[in-house]
Design a protein around this motif. Structure first.
Motif, PDB file in Angstrom:
ATOM      1  N   GLY A 256      -5.620   3.861 -14.584  1.00 27.32           N
ATOM      2  CA  GLY A 256      -7.139   3.923 -14.958  1.00 27.32           C
ATOM      3  C   GLY A 256      -7.691   4.944 -15.467  1.00 27.32           C
ATOM      4  N   PHE A 257      -7.246   6.170 -14.775  1.00 26.91           N
ATOM      5  CA  PHE A 257      -7.729   7.349 -15.243  1.00 26.91           C
ATOM      6  C   PHE A 257      -7.240   7.719 -16.729  1.00 26.91           C
ATOM      7  CE2 PHE A 257      -8.038  12.242 -15.500  1.00 26.91           C
ATOM      8  CZ  PHE A 257      -9.532  12.222 -15.287  1.00 26.91           C
ATOM      9  N   ILE A 258      -6.094   7.316 -17.038  1.00 25.82           N
ATOM     10  CA  ILE A 258      -5.452   7.529 -18.603  1.00 25.82           C
ATOM     11  C   ILE A 258      -6.329   6.739 -19.310  1.00 25.82           C
ATOM     12  CG2 ILE A 258      -3.537   7.124 -19.716  1.00 25.82           C
ATOM     13  CD1 ILE A 258      -1.831   7.923 -17.091  1.00 25.82           C
ATOM     14  N   MET A 259      -6.501   5.259 -18.855  1.00 24.81           N
ATOM     15  CA  MET A 259      -7.413   4.678 -19.725  1.00 24.81           C
ATOM     16  C   MET A 259      -8.786   4.812 -20.160  1.00 24.81           C
ATOM     17  SD  MET A 259      -5.468   1.113 -18.410  1.00 24.81           S
ATOM     18  CE  MET A 259      -6.790  -0.086 -18.984  1.00 24.81           C
ATOM     19  N   GLY A 260      -9.204   5.980 -19.165  1.00 27.40           N
ATOM     20  CA  GLY A 260     -10.622   6.303 -19.508  1.00 27.40           C
ATOM     21  C   GLY A 260     -11.456   5.947 -18.216  1.00 27.40           C
ATOM     22  N   PHE A 261     -11.116   5.701 -17.007  1.00 28.21           N
ATOM     23  CA  PHE A 261     -11.914   5.542 -15.920  1.00 28.21           C
ATOM     24  C   PHE A 261     -12.342   6.816 -15.450  1.00 28.21           C
ATOM     25  CE2 PHE A 261     -11.852   5.047 -11.021  1.00 28.21           C
ATOM     26  CZ  PHE A 261     -13.069   4.080 -11.258  1.00 28.21           C
ATOM     27  N   ARG A 262     -13.886   7.231 -15.471  1.00 33.58           N
ATOM     28  CA  ARG A 262     -14.422   8.258 -15.011  1.00 33.58           C
ATOM     29  C   ARG A 262     -15.581   7.905 -13.916  1.00 33.58           C
ATOM     30  NH1 ARG A 262     -10.586   9.350 -17.332  1.00 33.58           N
ATOM     31  NH2 ARG A 262     -10.363  11.060 -19.146  1.00 33.58           N
ATOM     32  N   PRO A 263     -15.057   8.126 -12.570  1.00 32.35           N
ATOM     33  CA  PRO A 263     -16.082   7.672 -11.612  1.00 32.35           C
ATOM     34  C   PRO A 263     -16.953   8.828 -11.128  1.00 32.35           C
ATOM     35  CG  PRO A 263     -13.893   8.220 -10.696  1.00 32.35           C
ATOM     36  CD  PRO A 263     -13.684   8.447 -11.953  1.00 32.35           C
ATOM     37  N   ASP A 264     -18.295   8.255 -11.151  1.00 27.43           N
ATOM     38  CA  ASP A 264     -19.241   9.425 -10.755  1.00 27.43           C
ATOM     39  C   ASP A 264     -19.174  10.021  -9.395  1.00 27.43           C
ATOM     40  OD1 ASP A 264     -20.381   8.774 -13.252  1.00 27.43           O
ATOM     41  OD2 ASP A 264     -21.791   7.280 -12.427  1.00 27.43           O
ATOM     42  N   GLY A 265     -18.452   9.294  -8.439  1.00 26.98           N
ATOM     43  CA  GLY A 265     -18.450   9.783  -7.190  1.00 26.98           C
ATOM     44  C   GLY A 265     -17.466  10.954  -6.881  1.00 26.98           C
ATOM     45  N   GLY A 266     -16.550  11.059  -8.229  1.00 28.61           N
ATOM     46  CA  GLY A 266     -15.589  12.128  -8.136  1.00 28.61           C
ATOM     47  C   GLY A 266     -14.384  11.753  -7.257  1.00 28.61           C
ATOM     48  N   LEU A 267     -13.436  12.745  -6.952  1.00 33.03           N
ATOM     49  CA  LEU A 267     -12.288  12.545  -6.120  1.00 33.03           C
ATOM     50  C   LEU A 267     -12.675  11.934  -4.661  1.00 33.03           C
ATOM     51  CD1 LEU A 267      -9.249  12.710  -6.218  1.00 33.03           C
ATOM     52  CD2 LEU A 267      -9.345  14.932  -5.352  1.00 33.03           C
ATOM     53  N   VAL A 268     -13.422  12.894  -4.154  1.00 40.10           N
ATOM     54  CA  VAL A 268     -14.088  12.384  -2.689  1.00 40.10           C
ATOM     55  C   VAL A 268     -14.430  10.805  -2.744  1.00 40.10           C
ATOM     56  CG1 VAL A 268     -15.753  12.602  -0.816  1.00 40.10           C
ATOM     57  CG2 VAL A 268     -14.858  14.661  -2.343  1.00 40.10           C
ATOM     58  N   GLY A 269     -15.125  10.541  -3.571  1.00 35.46           N
ATOM     59  CA  GLY A 269     -15.677   9.236  -3.610  1.00 35.46           C
ATOM     60  C   GLY A 269     -14.517   8.249  -3.864  1.00 35.46           C
ATOM     61  N   VAL A 270     -13.642   8.430  -4.737  1.00 32.63           N
ATOM     62  CA  VAL A 270     -12.202   7.688  -5.050  1.00 32.63           C
ATOM     63  C   VAL A 270     -11.565   7.322  -3.638  1.00 32.63           C
ATOM     64  CG1 VAL A 270     -10.238   7.499  -6.039  1.00 32.63           C
ATOM     65  CG2 VAL A 270     -12.156   7.921  -7.499  1.00 32.63           C
ATOM     66  N   LEU A 271     -11.301   8.659  -3.118  1.00 38.45           N
ATOM     67  CA  LEU A 271     -10.464   8.630  -1.758  1.00 38.45           C
ATOM     68  C   LEU A 271     -11.096   7.843  -0.653  1.00 38.45           C
ATOM     69  CD1 LEU A 271      -9.147  12.259  -1.861  1.00 38.45           C
ATOM     70  CD2 LEU A 271      -7.914  10.252  -2.370  1.00 38.45           C
TER      71      LEU A 271
END
Ligand SMILES: Nc1ncnc2c1ncn2[C@@H]1O[C@H](COP(=O)(O)OP(=O)(O)OP(=O)(O)O)[C@@H](O)[C@H]1O
Ligand SMILES: [Mg+2]
Lengths: 340, 279
Positions: B152-167
C-alpha cells in the motif's frame, strides 16, 4: 513374565464399566481387576468394544456408567493424576505423520516438561533403541507399518508410564515387525510397566499376556490364563485337504472313527476340518488315511483361532459339544453375562 | 537385498534398549504458556514441510489490494490514490478476517488425526493445543498485514496517524482476528468436513465483509442496509482501524471492538474447549 501380583496392588480396577452410543451398547458392564506389573490381554473381534474400553480407561472418553480406579486414582475425579501415570498407543497412528520421527518425540518430550536439550537426548536414545535412527529425519507418514508402530510406542514411553495401553499393536504387521513389537513389549514389562493390550489374535495374547479377557459385544464372555482359555476351547483344529474330492467322504469317516469327534465338511470339496481334543490321536489318524491310500495335499493342526474361541464361547453348536467333553477344565474359566 | 534390509531393521534387545526403556525420569510439569509455545512450534514445523500454506497470507492480500484499488478506485472515489487512503485499512481488515477461517479448516483437518488422542491424554493444560495454534496464526496474520501495508505504501498510502497509528490499527485487528478464530475452531469441531466448514464460513463472511463500510461510505446506502452496516461488527472494526491509522479514532470506536472481541472469546473459547474435550 516378571513377578506376578508383585504386591497385590491393582493397576486397573473397574466395576460395571459402560458406554452406550445411541442404541449401541459398545461396552456393556465390564469388570476388570488387573494387578500391577502384569500384562493383560483383551481379545475380541471387530466391534467388540476393545477400543472403546481402552479409550475410557485412558481418560479420552467419559464412561456412561461404572466406577474405575487406575493405580489407585479415580478415573473421572482425578483424570490429571491418571494422565501422569498412563500412556496410550492408539489403534491408528497416534503420532503426527507430518512431522519427522525425531520431531514427534521432541514434541512429546517438551510437552512433558523436558528442556530442549533433554528432549532431544531422550528422542535420540529412543530412536536408537527402536532401530529408527536412520529414519529420524523422515516424515513419519513415509515410514513403513512396522516403523510407524515402533515410533508410536516410543512416543508413549518418552516418560515411561506405569501403565501402558496398546490398542492392537500388531494388527497389519508382517511377522518380523510383529516380533519386534513383541520384543519391545517384553522388555517394557520386564522393567515393571503394567500393560493392557488389545488384540484379535489368540496367539498374541497367548505369547504376551498373563491373563486374557475375551470380549464380545461389549461384554467379557470369558476370563483366565491362556492355558485355561485353551483348555475350554480344545487343542485346535485339524485341517486336511484330500487330493481327490471323491475320497473325501471316506477320509471323513476314517477321521471320525480315529479322532472320536464330529467332522465338519466345509464348502471346499477337498477340505475336512476336525475339532481335536487330543493331539496324539492326530498322528494315528493321518497314518490310517495313508494306509487307506487316501492322498492328502495339505494338512495342518492349528491353534484355536479367534473364530474358534468365539464359536465355542458364544454358544454356537460347537460349544455344547466341548462343554461335555472338557467339562472339568471349563470350570476354571468363569463365564460372564448372557451368551448367544 | 532382503538380507540387507533384515540386518538394517533388526532390533537388538541389548543394554541400550533396556536402559532406554527403563528410564523413569519424570520432569516437572510445564506451565500452560510453555506447552502453548510448544504447540506453536509444532505449527511452525508444519509450515516448514508445506510452505504453500503461506499463500493465503502472502498472495491473497496482494491480490485483494490490487484488485479492489484499481477496480473500484476510479468509479467510487474518482481517483485511485484518494480511494487507497480510505480503502486500505478496510481491505486489510477484510483480508485478515477472511484468512481467519483457515484456522478452523486446519483444526478440522488436524483433529481427525490420531495424534490428538495423544495430546488429550497428556497431563497438560488442555487449551494449549489450540492456543498454540492460534498464536502461530496470529503471526501469520501479522505477516499478511505487513505485506499489505508495505505494498500500500508503495502504491501511495500515506496514513495521517503515522507508524504508531498503523501499528495500533494492526494490533487491534490482530486481537479481533484472534477472537474471531475461536468461532472457526468451534465450527471446525462441529462440522464434519472441510467442505461444509468452507461453505458455512463463506456464508458468514461474505455478507459481513461486503455489506460493511469497507468499500463505500454507508451514508450512500438505502436506509435499511445502512442500519445493518452500522451494527455489523466488521464495520466497527474497520471504523476503529481506519481511525487509528488516520489518527481520528475515538475511545468509543475502539471500545466497541474490544467489547466485541471479549464477548466472542468469552462465548466461543469455552465452547470450543467443551467440544474439544468431548470429541
Ligand atoms: N464414536 C462412536 N460413535 C458411535 N459408535 C461408536 C463410536 N465408537 C465406537 N462405536 C461403536 O461401538 C462398538 C465398539 O467399537 P470399538 O471400536 O470399541 O470396537 P473394537 O473392539 O475396538 O473393534 P476393532 O477390532 O474393529 O478395532 C462398534 O459397534 C462401533 O461401531
Ligand atoms: Mg479397535
Amino acid at each position: 513374565m516378571g513377578e506376578k501380583h508383585a504386591n497385590g496392588e491393582l493397576a486397573i480396577e473397574a466395576k460395571g464399566l459402560k458406554k452406550i452410543f445411541g442404541e449401541n451398547k459398545a461396552v456393556d458392564g465390564v469388570d476388570l481387576a488387573i494387578p500391577k506389573g502384569t500384562v493383560y490381554g483383551f481379545l475380541g473381534p471387530n466391534g467388540a468394544g476393545k477400543t472403546t474400553t481402552v479409550r475410557m480407561l485412558a481418560t479420552l472418553l467419559r464412561p456412561d456408567e461404572g466406577s474405575v480406579k487406575i493405580l489407585g486414582y479415580d478415573l473421572m475425579g482425578e483424570a490429571t493424576e491418571v494422565r501422569k501415570k498412563v500412556s496410550l498407543t492408539g489403534q491408528f497412528a497416534s503420532v503426527d505423520g507430518d512431522l519427522s520421527g525425531m520431531e514427534n518425540l521432541i514434541l512429546i518430550g517438551r510437552l512433558l516438561g523436558f528442556s530442549r536439550k533433554e528432549a532431544k537426548e531422550r528422542a535420540m536414545e529412543l530412536l536408537t533403541a527402536f532401530g529408527l535412527k536412520d529414519a529420524a529425519k523422515q516424515q513419519v507418514k513415509n515410514y513403513s507399518g512396522g516403523m510407524k508402530r515402533r515410533i508410536d510406542i516410543a512416543a508413549s514411553i518418552v516418560v515411561s508410564p506405569e501403565l501402558l495401553f496398546l490398542d492392537e499393536p500388531t494388527t497389519g504387521l508382517d511377522p518380523r515387525s510383529r516380533n519386534q513389537v513383541w520384543d519391545i513389549i517384553r522388555v517394557l514389562v520386564s522393567t515393571g510397566t503394567t500393560v493392557l493390550l488389545t488384540t484379535q489374535y489368540l496367539e498374541e495374547a497367548d505369547q504376551l499376556a498373563d491373563r486374557i479377557a475375551v470380549i464380545d459385544q461389549g461384554k467379557i464372555i470369558a476370563e483366565g490364563t491362556s492355558g485355561e482359555l485353551k483348555a475350554s476351547v480344545g487343542a485346535g483344529k485339524l485341517h486336511v485337504r484330500v487330493l481327490d474330492p471323491d475320497q473325501r467322504a471316506e477320509a471323513a469317516k476314517l477321521l471320525t472313527e480315529e479322532l472320536h469327534v464330529d467332522i465338519q465338511l466345509p464348502s471346499d470339496p477337498l477340505a475336512i476340518v476336525a475339532q481335536v481334543s487330543d493331539t496324539e490321536l492326530v498322528t494315528n489318524a493321518l497314518g490310517k488315511l495313508a494306509n487307506a491310500n487316501i492322498k492328502l495335499t495339505d494338512f495342518s493342526l492349528g491353534q484355536p483361532s479367534l473364530d474358534e474361541v468365539f464359536l465355542t464361547l458364544t454358544g454356537k453348536p460347537v460349544e455344547d459339544h466341548i462343554d461335555e467333553e472338557n467339562g472339568e477344565e471349563v470350570q476354571h474359566i468363569h463365564r460372564k453375562g448372557e451368551v448367544g | 537385498m532382503n538380507h540387507n534390509l533384515d540386518t538394517e531393521n533388526k532390533l537388538e534387545v541389548d543394554e541400550a534398549m533396556i536402559s532406554a526403556l527403563s528410564s523413569r525420569e519424570r520432569p516437572v510439569k510445564p506451565n500452560g504458556i510453555s506447552t502453548s509455545l510448544t504447540f506453536g512450534w509444532r505449527a511452525l514445523l508444519k509450515i516448514k514441510y508445506v510452505p504453500e500454506q503461506m499463500l493465503d497470507v502472502t498472495a491473497f492480500p496482494i491480490m485483494f489490494l490490487l484488485m479492489f484499488t484499481y477496480l473500484f478506485g476510479g468509479a467510487i472515489a474518482g481517483s485511485t490514490s484518494d480511494y487507497l487512503q480510505f480503502l486500505l485499512p478496510g481491505i486489510l481488515a477484510m483480508t485478515v478476517v477472511t484468512i481467519t477461517m483457515y484456522t478452523g479448516m486446519e483444526l478440522n483437518n488436524d483433529i481427525r488425526k490420531g495424534v490428538f488422542d495423544r495430546f488429550r491424554s497428556l497431563p497438560i493444560w488442555g487449551p494449549s493445543v489450540l492456543v498454540g495454534m492460534l498464536l502461530v496464526d496470529t503471526v501469520r496474520y501479522s505477516l499478511a498485514s505487513a505485506i499489505m501495508i508495505t505494498l500500500g505504501f508503495i502504491m501511495g498510502f500515506r496514513p495521517d496517524g503515522g507508524l504508531v497509528g498503523v501499528l495500533l490499527g494492526v494490533g487491534l485487528l490482530l486481537l479481533f482476528s484472534f477472537s474471531l478464530s475461536w468461532i472457526w475452531t468451534t465450527l471446525g469441531l462441529i462440522l464434519r468436513s472441510e467442505k461444509s466448514l468452507m461453505g458455512v464460513s463463506m456464508l458468514v463472511l461474505f455478507p459481513l465483509t461486503f455489506v460493511s463500510n469497507v468499500f463505500v461510505d454507508p451514508r450512500t446506502l438505502p436506509s435499511w442496509l445502512e442500519a445493518f452496516v452500522e451494527v455489523n461488527p466488521i464495520s466497527l472494526l474497520v471504523t476503529a482501524t481506519r481511525g487509528l491509522m488516520h489518527g481520528t479514532a475515538t475511545i468509543e470506536e475502539i471500545s466497541w471492538v474490544l467489547l466485541a472481541s471479549v464477548i466472542i472469546i468469552g462465548i466461543f473459547a469455552p465452547f470450543t474447549m467443551y467440544l474439544y474435550r468431548k470429541k
